[in-house]
Design a protein around this motif. Structure first.
Motif, PDB file in Angstrom:
ATOM      1  N   LYS A   1       0.844  -1.200   0.000  1.00  0.00           N
ATOM      2  CA  LYS A   1       0.000   0.000   0.000  1.00  0.00           C
ATOM      3  C   LYS A   1       0.880   1.251   0.000  1.00  0.00           C
ATOM      4  O   LYS A   1       0.624   2.205  -0.747  1.00  0.00           O
ATOM      5  CB  LYS A   1      -0.935  -0.001   1.205  1.00  0.00           C
ATOM      6  CG  LYS A   1      -1.895   1.159   1.191  1.00  0.00           C
ATOM      7  CD  LYS A   1      -2.912   1.087   2.296  1.00  0.00           C
ATOM      8  CE  LYS A   1      -3.840   2.277   2.166  1.00  0.00           C
ATOM      9  NZ  LYS A   1      -4.830   2.322   3.184  1.00  0.00           N
TER      10      LYS A   1
ATOM     11  N   TYR B   1       2.353   1.678  -3.509  1.00  0.00           N
ATOM     12  CA  TYR B   1       1.413   2.277  -4.449  1.00  0.00           C
ATOM     13  C   TYR B   1       1.168   3.752  -4.131  1.00  0.00           C
ATOM     14  O   TYR B   1       1.035   4.576  -5.032  1.00  0.00           O
ATOM     15  CB  TYR B   1       0.078   1.527  -4.445  1.00  0.00           C
ATOM     16  CG  TYR B   1       0.140   0.168  -5.080  1.00  0.00           C
ATOM     17  CD1 TYR B   1       0.655  -0.007  -6.359  1.00  0.00           C
ATOM     18  CD2 TYR B   1      -0.316  -0.963  -4.408  1.00  0.00           C
ATOM     19  CE1 TYR B   1       0.708  -1.253  -6.953  1.00  0.00           C
ATOM     20  CE2 TYR B   1      -0.267  -2.216  -4.989  1.00  0.00           C
ATOM     21  CZ  TYR B   1       0.245  -2.354  -6.263  1.00  0.00           C
ATOM     22  OH  TYR B   1       0.296  -3.587  -6.838  1.00  0.00           O
ATOM     23  N   THR B   2       1.116   4.085  -2.842  1.00  0.00           N
ATOM     24  CA  THR B   2       0.896   5.467  -2.439  1.00  0.00           C
ATOM     25  C   THR B   2       2.045   6.358  -2.905  1.00  0.00           C
ATOM     26  O   THR B   2       1.828   7.492  -3.329  1.00  0.00           O
ATOM     27  CB  THR B   2       0.710   5.559  -0.911  1.00  0.00           C
ATOM     28  OG1 THR B   2      -0.399   4.729  -0.543  1.00  0.00           O
ATOM     29  CG2 THR B   2       0.442   6.981  -0.468  1.00  0.00           C
TER      30      THR B   2
ATOM     31  N   ALA C   1       1.525   7.094  -6.440  1.00  0.00           N
ATOM     32  CA  ALA C   1       0.270   7.796  -6.736  1.00  0.00           C
ATOM     33  C   ALA C   1       0.448   9.172  -7.370  1.00  0.00           C
ATOM     34  O   ALA C   1      -0.287   9.486  -8.312  1.00  0.00           O
ATOM     35  CB  ALA C   1      -0.597   7.878  -5.482  1.00  0.00           C
TER      36      ALA C   1
ATOM     37  N   THR D   1      -5.887   6.917  -8.036  1.00  0.00           N
ATOM     38  CA  THR D   1      -5.600   6.179  -6.811  1.00  0.00           C
ATOM     39  C   THR D   1      -5.217   4.747  -7.179  1.00  0.00           C
ATOM     40  O   THR D   1      -5.545   4.263  -8.280  1.00  0.00           O
ATOM     41  CB  THR D   1      -6.826   6.140  -5.879  1.00  0.00           C
ATOM     42  OG1 THR D   1      -7.849   5.349  -6.501  1.00  0.00           O
ATOM     43  CG2 THR D   1      -7.343   7.545  -5.578  1.00  0.00           C
TER      44      THR D   1
ATOM     45  N   GLN E   1      -6.573   2.059  -6.123  1.00  0.00           N
ATOM     46  CA  GLN E   1      -7.812   1.317  -6.375  1.00  0.00           C
ATOM     47  C   GLN E   1      -8.362   1.642  -7.766  1.00  0.00           C
ATOM     48  O   GLN E   1      -8.819   0.749  -8.481  1.00  0.00           O
ATOM     49  CB  GLN E   1      -8.864   1.647  -5.309  1.00  0.00           C
ATOM     50  CG  GLN E   1     -10.165   0.885  -5.480  1.00  0.00           C
ATOM     51  CD  GLN E   1     -10.024  -0.599  -5.231  1.00  0.00           C
ATOM     52  OE1 GLN E   1      -9.459  -1.000  -4.236  1.00  0.00           O
ATOM     53  NE2 GLN E   1     -10.541  -1.427  -6.109  1.00  0.00           N
ATOM     54  N   GLN E   2      -8.294   2.900  -8.163  1.00  0.00           N
ATOM     55  CA  GLN E   2      -8.750   3.264  -9.505  1.00  0.00           C
ATOM     56  C   GLN E   2      -7.877   2.600 -10.564  1.00  0.00           C
ATOM     57  O   GLN E   2      -8.388   2.139 -11.587  1.00  0.00           O
ATOM     58  CB  GLN E   2      -8.727   4.784  -9.679  1.00  0.00           C
ATOM     59  CG  GLN E   2      -9.803   5.511  -8.921  1.00  0.00           C
ATOM     60  CD  GLN E   2      -9.654   7.015  -9.012  1.00  0.00           C
ATOM     61  OE1 GLN E   2      -8.543   7.539  -9.019  1.00  0.00           O
ATOM     62  NE2 GLN E   2     -10.778   7.705  -9.083  1.00  0.00           N
TER      63      GLN E   2
END
Length: 146
Positions: free
Chosen positions: A23, A26-27, A30, A36, A38-39
């Motif tokens: 997480k 990915y952040t 971003a 995001t 999730q997107q």
């Protein structure tokens, strides 16, 4: 010597830690992505399953309908997807990537691929194979229990 239960608990802690680290990974990406995490994963899924309906997204990502509705609206607002009425039933809206969505999906894939290559360069392929085999076995056993 550690008990089987202790090893299983250690594995669960390590998996949670892995998910937290991913997480963060990915952040950190971003700002480059302009979507995001999730997107991004949703765009990948829509690309592979063009014409799916919103409920299928919720089922795949294990999300509440309200969460999926919000995400789909945002992706549509930003021009990444389009919802089209089904030819057989106007009540059903099918989801497709737009040209902008296809371009964003390719851009995100390139960024993820570069980052993944940095990660896997440090890993032994046999270790990856062992983890995949073990997690597949665990998931199959969990399905039998539930």
């Amino acid at each position: 010597m550690a008990l089987k239960k202790d090893k299983f608990e250690q594995m669960n802690r390590l998996l949670r830690n892995y998910m937290i680290n991913m997480k963060h990974f990915y952040t950190e990406l971003a700002p480059e992505l302009d979507v995001t995490p999730q997107q991004a994963h949703t765009l990948f899924y829509i690309e592979k399953h063009a014409g799916l309906i919103q409920r299928e997204l919720g089922d795949h990502f294990h999300l509440r309908n309200a969460s999926v509705t919000s995400m789909v609206k945002n992706l549509e607002r930003d021009g990444y997807i389009i919802r089209k009425a089904d030819q057989e039933s106007a009540r059903i809206k099918r989801i497709f990537l737009t040209k902008k969505g296809e371009e964003k999906t390719n851009e995100v894939k390139e960024i993820f691929d570069k980052a993944y290559l940095q990660i896997i360069a440090r890993l032994d392929e046999r270790d990856i194979d062992a983890i995949v085999k073990g997690m597949t076995n665990i998931n199959n056993n969990l399905k039998k229990i539930s």
